[in-house]
Write a protein that holds these residues in place. Structure first.
Motif, PDB file in Angstrom:
ATOM      1  N   THR A   1      -1.691  -4.626   3.363  1.00  0.00           N
ATOM      2  CA  THR A   1      -0.640  -3.696   2.956  1.00  0.00           C
ATOM      3  C   THR A   1      -0.323  -3.796   1.462  1.00  0.00           C
ATOM      4  OG1 THR A   1       1.029  -5.317   3.710  1.00  0.00           O
ATOM      5  CG2 THR A   1       0.446  -3.544   5.226  1.00  0.00           C
TER       6      THR A   1
ATOM      7  N   GLU B   1       6.703  -0.999   0.534  1.00  0.00           N
ATOM      8  CA  GLU B   1       7.554   0.073   0.008  1.00  0.00           C
ATOM      9  C   GLU B   1       7.752  -0.076  -1.501  1.00  0.00           C
ATOM     10  OE1 GLU B   1      10.157   3.394  -0.004  1.00  0.00           O
ATOM     11  OE2 GLU B   1       8.760   2.666   1.531  1.00  0.00           O
ATOM     12  N   ALA B   2       7.990  -1.294  -1.951  1.00  0.00           N
ATOM     13  CA  ALA B   2       8.224  -1.532  -3.373  1.00  0.00           C
ATOM     14  C   ALA B   2       6.990  -1.204  -4.208  1.00  0.00           C
ATOM     15  CB  ALA B   2       8.640  -2.984  -3.599  1.00  0.00           C
ATOM     16  N   ARG B   3       5.802  -1.416  -3.650  1.00  0.00           N
ATOM     17  CA  ARG B   3       4.566  -1.145  -4.376  1.00  0.00           C
ATOM     18  C   ARG B   3       4.149   0.324  -4.303  1.00  0.00           C
ATOM     19  NH1 ARG B   3       2.225  -6.036  -5.655  1.00  0.00           N
ATOM     20  NH2 ARG B   3       2.791  -7.811  -4.347  1.00  0.00           N
ATOM     21  N   GLY B   4       4.845   1.128  -3.492  1.00  0.00           N
ATOM     22  CA  GLY B   4       4.438   2.514  -3.319  1.00  0.00           C
ATOM     23  C   GLY B   4       3.110   2.624  -2.600  1.00  0.00           C
ATOM     24  N   PHE B   5       2.868   1.701  -1.676  1.00  0.00           N
ATOM     25  CA  PHE B   5       1.608   1.647  -0.938  1.00  0.00           C
ATOM     26  C   PHE B   5       1.524   2.828   0.017  1.00  0.00           C
ATOM     27  CE2 PHE B   5      -1.306  -0.244   2.231  1.00  0.00           C
ATOM     28  CZ  PHE B   5      -2.276  -0.773   1.391  1.00  0.00           C
ATOM     29  N   SER B   6       0.469   3.637  -0.101  1.00  0.00           N
ATOM     30  CA  SER B   6       0.349   4.892   0.644  1.00  0.00           C
ATOM     31  C   SER B   6      -0.601   4.750   1.832  1.00  0.00           C
ATOM     32  CB  SER B   6      -0.181   5.989  -0.279  1.00  0.00           C
ATOM     33  OG  SER B   6      -1.527   5.720  -0.634  1.00  0.00           O
TER      34      SER B   6
ATOM     35  N   ASP C   1      -4.004   4.215   0.549  1.00  0.00           N
ATOM     36  CA  ASP C   1      -4.244   2.829   0.141  1.00  0.00           C
ATOM     37  C   ASP C   1      -4.560   1.962   1.357  1.00  0.00           C
ATOM     38  OD1 ASP C   1      -3.694   3.292  -2.598  1.00  0.00           O
ATOM     39  OD2 ASP C   1      -1.544   3.149  -2.212  1.00  0.00           O
TER      40      ASP C   1
END
Length: 338
Positions: free
Chosen positions: A83, A189-194, A197
């Motif tokens: 993640t 969420e903090a990393r903007g993981f889509s 990704d």
């Protein structure tokens, strides 16, 4: 002194009835569910600090634990890694025999121990400290040695284990797993993981195929498609269908703008009306303004569109709305998107 029963010896205990089995199983689930609900209010500044520490590290998150905590730590590291948070598991006993070389001062060390007194973990803390490695403890005892030595200590305490003797790690391991998931999701969420990704981390699985496969990867290109003009005869359309082996032909104008589609189903309906194959024009029997999809869309979107409208073929267009290709449900099955 009597010898212990052999592996093949008959069991000497009374078999529990179904009601007792189900009562015990439900009790375990209720105990663990209640522990997770009690865990949520305990989250606070320490949890936020742990997330920020893991986000800020230029290295990796090293997760470690002994026994059952070690099994949880392995799963936790795998979840982090998939993640968007680079992580791996290090066995604390192996760390004392050379594997400490895998850990640097740029890493964050996440140590799992319910008691907070696991000797294998405590023995490597001084070395980690000398290297400047930051330490996060996940423990059931905030007054333990591990918690007091850590930069951040997360409270994973539970009221009791689901084991009827309150001994076997059951509720406590579930709580640790849940806290690990909470950390992973907060980091995600903090990393903007889509979703894209995530798919890149899982290219070999069904999820990867669903999120990485686009329409242009599975469609039949325009050059391979049967295509007729609106004034072509019904006979010409039938020949086009036979040549294309897709069960349809696209009907286009000279600029390749899609006007309609003529399918096997349209052909059967034409035969039912006993229409003259030479006299009737395809525009009279085609399905006008057919459903289309762009080539850059995900293949799963094509599946959803076909299922929604109960169709087996889908025309693919480019950004100008001109014919780019086509696909059918068989193509999607073949690509293992469905």
């Amino acid at each position: 002194m009597s010898a212990p029963p052999s592996a093949g010896a008959a069991n000497n205990f009374a078999e529990p009835d179904a009601a007792r089995i189900l009562a015990l199983a439900r009790g375990v689930l209720h105990t663990e569910a209640e522990a997770l609900l009690e865990l949520a209010p305990k989250l606070g500044d320490a949890f936020v600090s742990a997330v920020r520490l893991m986000l800020a590290t230029p290295g990796r998150v090293i997760v470690s634990g002994m026994g059952k905590s070690g099994h949880v730590a392995r799963k936790m590291a795998a979840t982090f890694a998939s993640t968007g948070t680079p992580a791996y598991f290090v066995h604390p006993a192996e760390a004392s025999h050379g594997d400490l070389g895998m850990i640097t001062g740029s890493d964050v060390f996440l140590a799992l121990s319910y008691s907070g007194e696991a000797e294998e973990l405590l023995s490597i803390l001084p070395v980690l400290r000398r290297r400047g490695t930051r330490v996060i403890a996940l423990t059931g005892n905030l007054q333990s040695t591990l918690a007091l030595e850590a930069d951040v200590a997360l409270d994973a305490s539970v009221a009791r284990e689901a084991c009827p003797h309150n001994l076997a790690p059951t509720t406590s391991t579930t709580a640790a797993l849940a806290l690990g998931d909470a950390l992973a999701v907060a980091l995600l969420e903090a990393r903007g993981f889509s979703p894209e990704d995530f798919a890149l981390s899982h290219p070999g699985g069904a999820l990867g195929r669903r999120l990485l496969t686009h329409v242009h990867d599975v469609m039949h290109a325009k050059a391979d498609l049967p295509c007729v003009g609106p004034d072509s005869s019904l006979a010409d359309a039938v020949l086009a269908i036979s040549r294309g082996s897709l069960g349809m032909t696209v009907v286009c104008d000279p600029q390749d703008q899609v006007l309609g589609i003529f399918t096997d189903g349209d052909l059967r309906r034409a035969f039912a009306k006993q229409l003259d194959l030479q006299a009737v024009k395809v525009r009279e029997v085609m399905t006008p303004t057919p459903k289309t999809i762009r080539a850059d869309k995900l293949a799963v979107e094509a599946v959803a569109l076909m299922e929604k409208h109960r169709i087996n073929q889908l025309i693919v267009t480019n950004t100008q709305g001109a014919l780019a290709g086509a696909l059918n449900m068989h193509d999607l099955f073949k690509a293992k998107v469905v």
